[in-house]
Design an enzyme around this catalytic site. Structure first.
Site, PDB file in Angstrom:
ATOM      1  N   ASP A   1       4.682  -1.533  11.986  1.00 41.20           N
ATOM      2  CA  ASP A   1       3.381  -2.051  12.419  1.00 41.20           C
ATOM      3  C   ASP A   1       3.213  -1.640  13.875  1.00 41.20           C
ATOM      4  O   ASP A   1       3.805  -2.249  14.779  1.00 41.20           O
ATOM      5  CB  ASP A   1       3.310  -3.576  12.256  1.00 41.20           C
ATOM      6  CG  ASP A   1       1.934  -4.097  12.652  1.00 41.20           C
ATOM      7  OD1 ASP A   1       1.136  -3.318  13.245  1.00 41.20           O
ATOM      8  OD2 ASP A   1       1.648  -5.269  12.389  1.00 41.20           O
TER       9      ASP A   1
ATOM     10  N   LYS B   1       0.841  -1.211   0.000  1.00 38.94           N
ATOM     11  CA  LYS B   1       0.000   0.000   0.000  1.00 38.94           C
ATOM     12  C   LYS B   1       0.872   1.254   0.000  1.00 38.94           C
ATOM     13  O   LYS B   1       0.548   2.242  -0.642  1.00 38.94           O
ATOM     14  CB  LYS B   1      -0.923   0.011   1.218  1.00 38.94           C
ATOM     15  CG  LYS B   1      -2.073  -0.979   1.133  1.00 38.94           C
ATOM     16  CD  LYS B   1      -2.990  -0.736   2.312  1.00 38.94           C
ATOM     17  CE  LYS B   1      -4.015  -1.818   2.502  1.00 38.94           C
ATOM     18  NZ  LYS B   1      -4.797  -1.642   3.714  1.00 38.94           N
TER      19      LYS B   1
ATOM     20  N   ASN C   1      -0.021   9.982  13.024  1.00 35.28           N
ATOM     21  CA  ASN C   1      -1.358  10.065  12.441  1.00 35.28           C
ATOM     22  C   ASN C   1      -2.076   8.723  12.357  1.00 35.28           C
ATOM     23  O   ASN C   1      -3.304   8.671  12.454  1.00 35.28           O
ATOM     24  CB  ASN C   1      -1.206  10.671  11.033  1.00 35.28           C
ATOM     25  CG  ASN C   1      -2.353  10.305  10.118  1.00 35.28           C
ATOM     26  OD1 ASN C   1      -3.415  10.923  10.158  1.00 35.28           O
ATOM     27  ND2 ASN C   1      -2.159   9.291   9.272  1.00 35.28           N
TER      28      ASN C   1
ATOM     29  N   TYR D   1     -11.831   2.579  21.420  1.00 33.32           N
ATOM     30  CA  TYR D   1     -11.251   3.602  20.534  1.00 33.32           C
ATOM     31  C   TYR D   1     -11.086   4.918  21.303  1.00 33.32           C
ATOM     32  O   TYR D   1     -10.030   5.554  21.266  1.00 33.32           O
ATOM     33  CB  TYR D   1     -12.164   3.802  19.320  1.00 33.32           C
ATOM     34  CG  TYR D   1     -11.715   4.918  18.379  1.00 33.32           C
ATOM     35  CD1 TYR D   1     -10.511   4.821  17.666  1.00 33.32           C
ATOM     36  CD2 TYR D   1     -12.497   6.062  18.192  1.00 33.32           C
ATOM     37  CE1 TYR D   1     -10.110   5.836  16.808  1.00 33.32           C
ATOM     38  CE2 TYR D   1     -12.097   7.080  17.325  1.00 33.32           C
ATOM     39  CZ  TYR D   1     -10.903   6.964  16.634  1.00 33.32           C
ATOM     40  OH  TYR D   1     -10.497   7.966  15.786  1.00 33.32           O
TER      41      TYR D   1
ATOM     42  N   LYS E   1      -7.828   7.239  22.098  1.00 34.94           N
ATOM     43  CA  LYS E   1      -7.724   8.624  21.614  1.00 34.94           C
ATOM     44  C   LYS E   1      -7.520   9.590  22.787  1.00 34.94           C
ATOM     45  O   LYS E   1      -6.834  10.595  22.649  1.00 34.94           O
ATOM     46  CB  LYS E   1      -8.961   8.987  20.782  1.00 34.94           C
ATOM     47  CG  LYS E   1      -8.970   8.291  19.432  1.00 34.94           C
ATOM     48  CD  LYS E   1      -7.898   8.843  18.512  1.00 34.94           C
ATOM     49  CE  LYS E   1      -7.185   7.857  17.671  1.00 34.94           C
ATOM     50  NZ  LYS E   1      -6.148   8.406  16.818  1.00 34.94           N
TER      51      LYS E   1
HETATM   52  N1  LIG Z   1     -11.549  10.090   9.596  1.00 31.51           N
HETATM   53  C1  LIG Z   1     -12.079  10.743  10.632  1.00 31.51           C
HETATM   54  O1  LIG Z   1     -13.192  11.263  10.588  1.00 31.51           O
HETATM   55  C2  LIG Z   1     -11.270  10.892  11.908  1.00 31.51           C
HETATM   56  C3  LIG Z   1     -11.832  11.597  12.979  1.00 31.51           C
HETATM   57  C4  LIG Z   1     -11.081  11.749  14.147  1.00 31.51           C
HETATM   58  C5  LIG Z   1      -9.831  11.188  14.235  1.00 31.51           C
HETATM   59  N2  LIG Z   1      -9.329  10.496  13.192  1.00 31.51           N
HETATM   60  C6  LIG Z   1      -7.977   9.921  13.329  1.00 31.51           C
HETATM   61  O2  LIG Z   1      -7.181  10.390  12.247  1.00 31.51           O
HETATM   62  C7  LIG Z   1      -6.194   9.432  11.910  1.00 31.51           C
HETATM   63  C8  LIG Z   1      -6.266   9.145  10.420  1.00 31.51           C
HETATM   64  O3  LIG Z   1      -7.576   8.684  10.117  1.00 31.51           O
HETATM   65  P1  LIG Z   1      -8.023   8.313   8.629  1.00 31.51           P
HETATM   66  O4  LIG Z   1      -9.465   8.601   8.532  1.00 31.51           O
HETATM   67  O5  LIG Z   1      -7.079   8.893   7.660  1.00 31.51           O
HETATM   68  O6  LIG Z   1      -7.853   6.714   8.686  1.00 31.51           O
HETATM   69  P2  LIG Z   1      -7.453   5.670   7.559  1.00 31.51           P
HETATM   70  O7  LIG Z   1      -7.764   6.159   6.179  1.00 31.51           O
HETATM   71  O8  LIG Z   1      -8.020   4.366   8.004  1.00 31.51           O
HETATM   72  O9  LIG Z   1      -5.859   5.622   7.677  1.00 31.51           O
HETATM   73  C9  LIG Z   1      -5.259   5.081   8.803  1.00 31.51           C
HETATM   74  C10 LIG Z   1      -3.811   4.804   8.472  1.00 31.51           C
HETATM   75  O10 LIG Z   1      -3.201   4.196   9.612  1.00 31.51           O
HETATM   76  C11 LIG Z   1      -2.525   3.015   9.167  1.00 31.51           C
HETATM   77  N3  LIG Z   1      -2.454   2.013  10.218  1.00 31.51           N
HETATM   78  C12 LIG Z   1      -3.477   1.365  10.820  1.00 31.51           C
HETATM   79  N4  LIG Z   1      -2.997   0.446  11.677  1.00 31.51           N
HETATM   80  C13 LIG Z   1      -1.642   0.525  11.609  1.00 31.51           C
HETATM   81  C14 LIG Z   1      -0.598  -0.180  12.235  1.00 31.51           C
HETATM   82  N5  LIG Z   1      -0.821  -1.187  13.077  1.00 31.51           N
HETATM   83  N6  LIG Z   1       0.670   0.159  11.958  1.00 31.51           N
HETATM   84  C15 LIG Z   1       0.946   1.159  11.074  1.00 31.51           C
HETATM   85  N7  LIG Z   1      -0.011   1.841  10.422  1.00 31.51           N
HETATM   86  C16 LIG Z   1      -1.297   1.530  10.688  1.00 31.51           C
HETATM   87  C17 LIG Z   1      -3.381   2.511   8.011  1.00 31.51           C
HETATM   88  O11 LIG Z   1      -2.678   1.558   7.246  1.00 31.51           O
HETATM   89  P3  LIG Z   1      -3.530   0.519   6.281  1.00 31.51           P
HETATM   90  O12 LIG Z   1      -3.897   1.323   5.063  1.00 31.51           O
HETATM   91  O13 LIG Z   1      -2.542  -0.561   6.016  1.00 31.51           O
HETATM   92  O14 LIG Z   1      -4.730   0.093   7.061  1.00 31.51           O
HETATM   93  C18 LIG Z   1      -3.630   3.823   7.296  1.00 31.51           C
HETATM   94  O15 LIG Z   1      -2.518   4.194   6.549  1.00 31.51           O
HETATM   95  C19 LIG Z   1      -6.467   8.223  12.804  1.00 31.51           C
HETATM   96  O16 LIG Z   1      -5.622   8.275  13.937  1.00 31.51           O
HETATM   97  C20 LIG Z   1      -7.911   8.416  13.239  1.00 31.51           C
HETATM   98  O17 LIG Z   1      -8.170   7.810  14.484  1.00 31.51           O
HETATM   99  C21 LIG Z   1     -10.009  10.332  12.027  1.00 31.51           C
END
Ligand SMILES: NC(=O)c1ccc[n+]([C@@H]2O[C@H](COP(=O)([O-])OP(=O)(O)OC[C@H]3O[C@@H](n4cnc5c(N)ncnc54)[C@H](OP(=O)(O)O)[C@@H]3O)[C@@H](O)[C@H]2O)c1
Length: 329
Positions: free
Chosen positions: A86, A61, A113, A200, A204
Site C-alpha cells: 500500500d 484484486k 506504475n 495530482y 506527477k
Molecule cells: N490512464 C491515463 O490516461 C493516464 C495518463 C497519464 C498517466 N497515467 C498514470 O499511469 C498509471 C496507471 O494508470 P491507470 O490508468 O492504469 O490507473 P488505474 O487503472 O486506476 O490503476 C492504478 C493502479 O494503481 C494501484 N494503486 C492505487 N493506489 C495504490 C496504493 N496506495 N498502493 C498500491 N497500489 C495502488 C491501483 O490499485 P486498486 O485497483 O486497488 O485501486 C491500480 O492497480 C498511474 O500512475 C497514472 O497516474 C495514467
C-alpha cells in the site's frame, strides 16, 4: 504545452509484444499491476515467460488479476506472484521489499506504475501527507530505495542498461500551465494544493524529479532510471462520461494496452541507453520532444544554473521516508 499534440496523436505503436524476445528467467515488479495499464503490461511480460510480481494494495484484486491473466495465457512458462503493497502507507513498503527479496535474488525491471489521480482535496496518506504525494511519490521513492541493492546486483551481471526503473509521469503536467505545483513549503504532513488537479500534477512532477535524481546518484552502478507518460487512456471513469464527451474523447483516448507499450519501451527496448537516465518518454515509446522549461531547470542543481528542485525534492522524500526504511536507512 510541451509536446501535447505529439502525446495526443502518437501514431502507431512501434514496440509491442511482437518486438520482445522470450523473458524466461527475468524478474519484474509492476506496482498497480492488477488494473489498467499495469494489468496490460503484466499480461505481456507473463505471456513472454517472465516472472512478474504484481505489487498492489488489494490482495483480492491482485488474485483476480492473476487468475485472469493465467487463464488468458495457458501456454505461458511465466510465473505470476503477488506482493502486498500500500503505497499510501509507508509501513507496508519494507515488508513488501523484504517479501520480494526472500523469493528472488535478481530484479530486471521495476515499473513504478501505480498511482491515484482523483483523491479529494484534503485526502491524506496513512502518514498524513497529501494523498497523491504520499502514494505516487513517497511510496515509490521508498520502494525503489529498498530495492536498489538487488537492482545494482542484477546490473553487475547483465548487459549494460538492461536493468531499469520506470516511473510514471503524466502529460497533464504539460498542459497545466502555471507553477509546477511542487512547492516544498506546501508538502509537509497535512499540507496540499487547492485543487485535485494541482495535487495530482505535483505528484506527477515528482515522478520525473525522482528518476532524474536516482540517475544522478546511481547511473554509475548500472541502473537506468526513466519516467514516462503512458498516454491518454481509458480508465475506470471513461464509461461514465457524458455521451458527447465520450464521442469526442474517442479521437484522443486509447485502450490501456497502448499505455503498456509506452511502459514496455522504457523497460525493455534497446533504444533506451544508459545516457538516457533521467529522461521522460511519451506515447508509445519515444523521448519527450519539448519538456517544460521549469522542469528542465528543476532537474539541474543551482550550481548548474537550475533551480535545484529535484535535489530538494529528493531530500524531502528521504527525510519523510527514512524512518520506514528499517536497517537500510
Ligand atoms: N490512464 C491515463 O490516461 C493516464 C495518463 C497519464 C498517466 N497515467 C498514470 O499511469 C498509471 C496507471 O494508470 P491507470 O490508468 O492504469 O490507473 P488505474 O487503472 O486506476 O490503476 C492504478 C493502479 O494503481 C494501484 N494503486 C492505487 N493506489 C495504490 C496504493 N496506495 N498502493 C498500491 N497500489 C495502488 C491501483 O490499485 P486498486 O485497483 O486497488 O485501486 C491500480 O492497480 C498511474 O500512475 C497514472 O497516474 C495514467
Amino acid at each position: 504545452m510541451g509536446g501535447v499534440v505529439a502525446q495526443l496523436l502518437p501514431g502507431t505503436p512501434h514496440f509491442t509484444e511482437k518486438d520482445i524476445p522470450s523473458l524466461i528467467g527475468k524478474v519484474f515488479i509492476v506496482t498497480g499491476g492488477n488494473s489498467g495499464v499495469g494489468f496490460e503490461l503484466v499480461k505481456i511480460l507473463y505471456s513472454k515467460g517472465g516472472t512478474v510480481y504484481i505489487a498492489s494494495r488489494s490482495p483480492t484484486k491482485v488474485a483476480t488479476a492473476i487468475e485472469e491473466i493465467k487463464s488468458s495465457n495457458p501456454q505461458s512458462q511465466g510465473h505470476l506472484k503477488s506482493l502486498h503493497l500500500d503505497l499510501g502507507d509507508l509501513t507496508t513498503i519494507l515488508p513488501c521489499a523484504t517479501a520480494f527479496l526472500a523469493q528472488e535474488s535478481r530484479l530486471d525491471v521495476l515499473w513504478n506504475n501505480a498511482g491515484i489521480a482523483r483523491a479529494p482535496v484534503g485526502s491524506l496518506s496513512a502518514q498524513g501527507h497529501e494523498a497523491h504525494m504520499g502514494t505516487n511519490c513517497l511510496g515509490h521513492y521508498l520502494l525503489t530505495k529498498l530495492l536498489l541493492p538487488v537492482l545494482i546486483k542484477t546490473a553487475r551481471v547483465l548487459p549494460k542498461a538492461s536493468v531499469r526503473v520506470v516511473f510514471t509521469y503524466s502529460g497533464i503536467v504539460d498542459i497545466q500551465g502555471g507553477s509546477l505545483g511542487v512547492s516544498l513549503a506546501e508538502l509537509g504532513p497535512g499540507k496540499h494544493a487547492k485543487t485535485v488537479e494541482l495535487n495530482y500534477g505535483a505528484s506527477k512532477t515528482g515522478n520525473w524529479l525522482l528518476p532524474s535524481e536516482f540517475d544522478k546518484r546511481y547511473r554509475a552502478d548500472g541502473v537506468v532510471f526513466v519516467t514516462q507518460t503512458p498516454g491518454t487512456l481509458k480508465n475506470k471513469g471513461f464509461d461514465e462520461l457524458p455521451w458527447a464527451m465520450k464521442t469526442l474523447a474517442k479521437f484522443f483516448i486509447y485502450e490501456p494496452v497502448f499505455g503498456a507499450y509506452t511502459e514496455l519501451w522504457c523497460g525493455l527496448s534497446s533504444d533506451v541507453k544508459a545516457e538516457d537516465g533521467g529522461r521522460c518518454a511519451i506515447p508509445w515509446g519515444r523521448w519527450h520532444p519539448s519538456p517544460r522549461k521549469d522542469i528542465l531547470e528543476g532537474l539541474k542543481l543551482k550550481e548548474e544554473g537550475g533551480t535545484g528542485l529535484a535535489a530538494d525534492f529528493w531530500d524531502w522524500c528521504e527525510e519523510n521516508t527514512k524512518m520506514f526504511a528499517g536497517a537500510a536507512a
